[in-house]
Design a protein around this motif. Structure first.
Motif, short mmCIF file in Angstrom:
data_model
loop_
_atom_site.label_atom_id
_atom_site.label_comp_id
_atom_site.label_asym_id
_atom_site.label_seq_id
_atom_site.Cartn_x
_atom_site.Cartn_y
_atom_site.Cartn_z
N GLU A 8 -17.25 -2.32 10.84
CA GLU A 8 -17.06 -3.70 11.29
C GLU A 8 -15.71 -4.24 10.85
OE1 GLU A 8 -19.00 -8.18 10.84
OE2 GLU A 8 -20.23 -6.42 10.37
N LEU A 9 -15.32 -3.96 9.62
CA LEU A 9 -14.02 -4.42 9.14
C LEU A 9 -12.90 -3.81 9.97
CD1 LEU A 9 -12.36 -6.01 7.09
CD2 LEU A 9 -12.44 -4.01 5.58
N ALA A 10 -13.02 -2.52 10.29
CA ALA A 10 -11.99 -1.86 11.10
C ALA A 10 -11.88 -2.50 12.47
CB ALA A 10 -12.32 -0.37 11.23
N HIS A 11 -13.03 -2.81 13.05
CA HIS A 11 -13.01 -3.46 14.37
C HIS A 11 -12.30 -4.82 14.31
CE1 HIS A 11 -14.58 -4.50 18.41
NE2 HIS A 11 -14.51 -5.73 17.92
N ARG A 12 -12.63 -5.60 13.30
CA ARG A 12 -12.03 -6.93 13.18
C ARG A 12 -10.52 -6.83 12.94
NH1 ARG A 12 -15.72 -11.26 12.22
NH2 ARG A 12 -17.89 -10.56 12.18
N VAL A 13 -10.11 -5.90 12.09
CA VAL A 13 -8.68 -5.71 11.82
C VAL A 13 -7.96 -5.29 13.10
CG1 VAL A 13 -7.02 -4.24 10.62
CG2 VAL A 13 -8.93 -5.24 9.36
N ARG A 14 -8.56 -4.36 13.83
CA ARG A 14 -7.96 -3.90 15.08
C ARG A 14 -7.79 -5.06 16.06
NH1 ARG A 14 -7.75 0.85 18.06
NH2 ARG A 14 -8.85 1.98 16.42
N ARG A 15 -8.83 -5.85 16.22
CA ARG A 15 -8.79 -6.95 17.19
C ARG A 15 -7.73 -7.97 16.80
NH1 ARG A 15 -14.23 -9.86 17.51
NH2 ARG A 15 -13.52 -10.66 15.50
#
Length: 326
Positions: free
Chosen positions: A279-286
Motif C-alpha cells: 500500500e505504501l508503494a502504491h501511494r508513493v507511486r501515485r
C-alpha cells in the motif's frame, strides 16, 4: 467551502449518519444504495467526490470504482473507499484491491469526522488541480490523475522520481518504509530534520518528502512533535526550492487530529506507521506520478508564456524588439 459529495452504501443507517455529518458542514450530499443507482445519478451530474462502501458488494464496488477512474469525459472524481470490520475489506488485501481499482484512499467507517473532512478537502483540491491541466485543448501534457496511477501499479517499486525520508533516526523504523527504501533507486536519501534541511543540503530538491512523524513522536512529547511536524510541512511548502515537492507524512493511527492538520497544511497524503509495504508503494507511486505530471504542465505553460512574448525572428522580447525598431 461546499462540495457535491455522493455516498454509496447499502446500509441505510450508514447513509443517514454520514449524510448528516456532511450536510452539517454545508456540503451538497446525494445518497445511493447501489452502484447502479449511483451510476444513474452521476450521468445526470458529476459529484466532486464519492464515498463508496466496498464491503457489502466488493466486486461490484471495485468495478464501479474502476469505471470512475477510467472516465475521462469530465474532471476526475476522487473515490474514498469506506470499510467496516470485515477482515478482507479492512486489512491489506482489500485495501490494495480498492487502491488498484482507482480509489484515492481507503478509510474505515469509524474514522473521526475531522480526519474524514480533511481528507475530502485534500482530495478535491487535488482533483481540481488535475482537472485544470485538461483545460488547454492543445496541451500535450498527459493527465496523470488517480486512474493512471492505479492502472500503472505493478509492484512495490515507486515511479521514477527522487525521494527523501525526513527522520530523526538514521535507522528507518516502520517496516514497510524500510522495505520500500531497500527497493528504491539510488535517488532515495535520508535527512535529519535537525541538521539536513538547509537549501544547500536539499539541492537538488526531491520530488517527494516522506516525513516520519511516528519516529519523531517516539522522541518527544505529543505537543512538541505536533509542532515539529507541522512546522516542517509549512516550511517545505513555503520555500522556493521545495514548494512544488510533494509531502507524505507517517503518523501513528491514534493521532487523527494531527493527520487532519497535516493534510490541511498541504501534505499530499498521510498514512499510519503500520501500513503494508504494497500500500505504501502504491501511494508513493501515485504521488510521484501526479507530481511529475504537474511539473510537466507547469513547464509547458511557462514555455508558452515565454513564446507569446518573444519575437521569433530576433529572439528578443516583444518590448525589446519594439525599442530596436523605434
Amino acid at each position: 467551502m461546499s462540495f457535491r459529495i455522493m455516498i454509496v452504501d447499502g446500509v441505510a443507517t450508514n447513509r443517514i449518519l454520514l449524510r448528516a455529518m456532511l450536510v452539517a458542514s454545508h456540503h451538497d450530499v446525494a445518497t445511493c444504495a447501489t452502484v447502479t443507482e449511483a451510476a444513474e445519478v452521476i450521468a445526470r451530474g458529476r459529484p466532486d467526490l464519492v464515498l463508496l462502501d466496498i464491503c457489502q458488494e466488493p466486486d461490484a464496488a471495485l468495478a464501479f470504482c474502476a469505471r470512475l477512474a477510467a472516465d475521462v469525459t469530465g474532471p476526475p472524481i476522487p473515490v474514498i473507499a469506506t470499510t467496516s470490520g470485515r477482515p478482507y475489506c479492512r486489512h491489506a488485501p482489500g485495501r490494495i484491491a480498492a487502491l488498484r481499482a482507482g480509489a484515492a484512499d481507503v478509510l474505515d467507517k469509524s474514522t473521526p469526522d475531522t480526519l474524514l473532512q480533511a481528507r475530502i478537502r485534500s482530495l478535491i483540491r487535488a482533483s481540481i488541480k488535475a482537472g485544470e491541466r485538461t483545460l488547454a485543448p492543445d496541451d500535450d501534457t498527459p493527465t496523470c490523475g488517480f486512474a493512471e496511477a492505479a492502472s500503472n501499479f505493478e509492484g512495490p517499486e515507486p515511479a521514477t522520481g527522487s525521494v527523501a525520508l525526513v527522520t530523526p533516526s538514521r535507522r528507518v523504523r516502520p517496516a514497510a518504509l524500510r522495505m520500500l527504501f531497500e527497493r528504491m533507486p539510488q535517488a532515495a536519501r535520508l535527512l535529519d530534520p535537525s541538521s539536513d534541511l538547509s537549501d544547500d543540503a536539499l539541492r537538488p530538491a526531491p520530488d517527494l518528502f516522506i516525513i516520519d512523524g511516528a519516529a519523531m513522536l517516539q522522541r518527544d512529547t505529543d505537543i512538541q512533535v505536533g509542532a515539529d511536524v507541522f512546522r516542517l510541512v509549512s516550511d517545505l511548502r513555503s520555500r522556493a526550492l521545495t514548494r512544488h515537492a510533494a509531502i507524505l507524512v507517517i503518523l501513528p493511527d491514534d493521532q487523527p487530529d494531527m493527520a487532519a492538520l497535516a493534510l490541511d497544511l498541504g501534505s499530499a497524503d498521510v498514512v499510519d506507521d503500520r501500513i503494508a509495504v504494497e500500500e505504501l508503494a502504491h501511494r508513493v507511486r501515485r504521488i510521484i506520478v501526479e507530481k511529475l505530471a504537474v511539473d510537466r504542465h507547469r513547464d509547458s505553460v511557462q514555455s508558452r508564456l515565454l513564446a507569446a512574448v518573444t519575437d521569433p525572428l530576433t529572439g528578443l522580447s516583444m518590448g525589446q524588439t519594439a525599442e530596436v525598431l523605434a
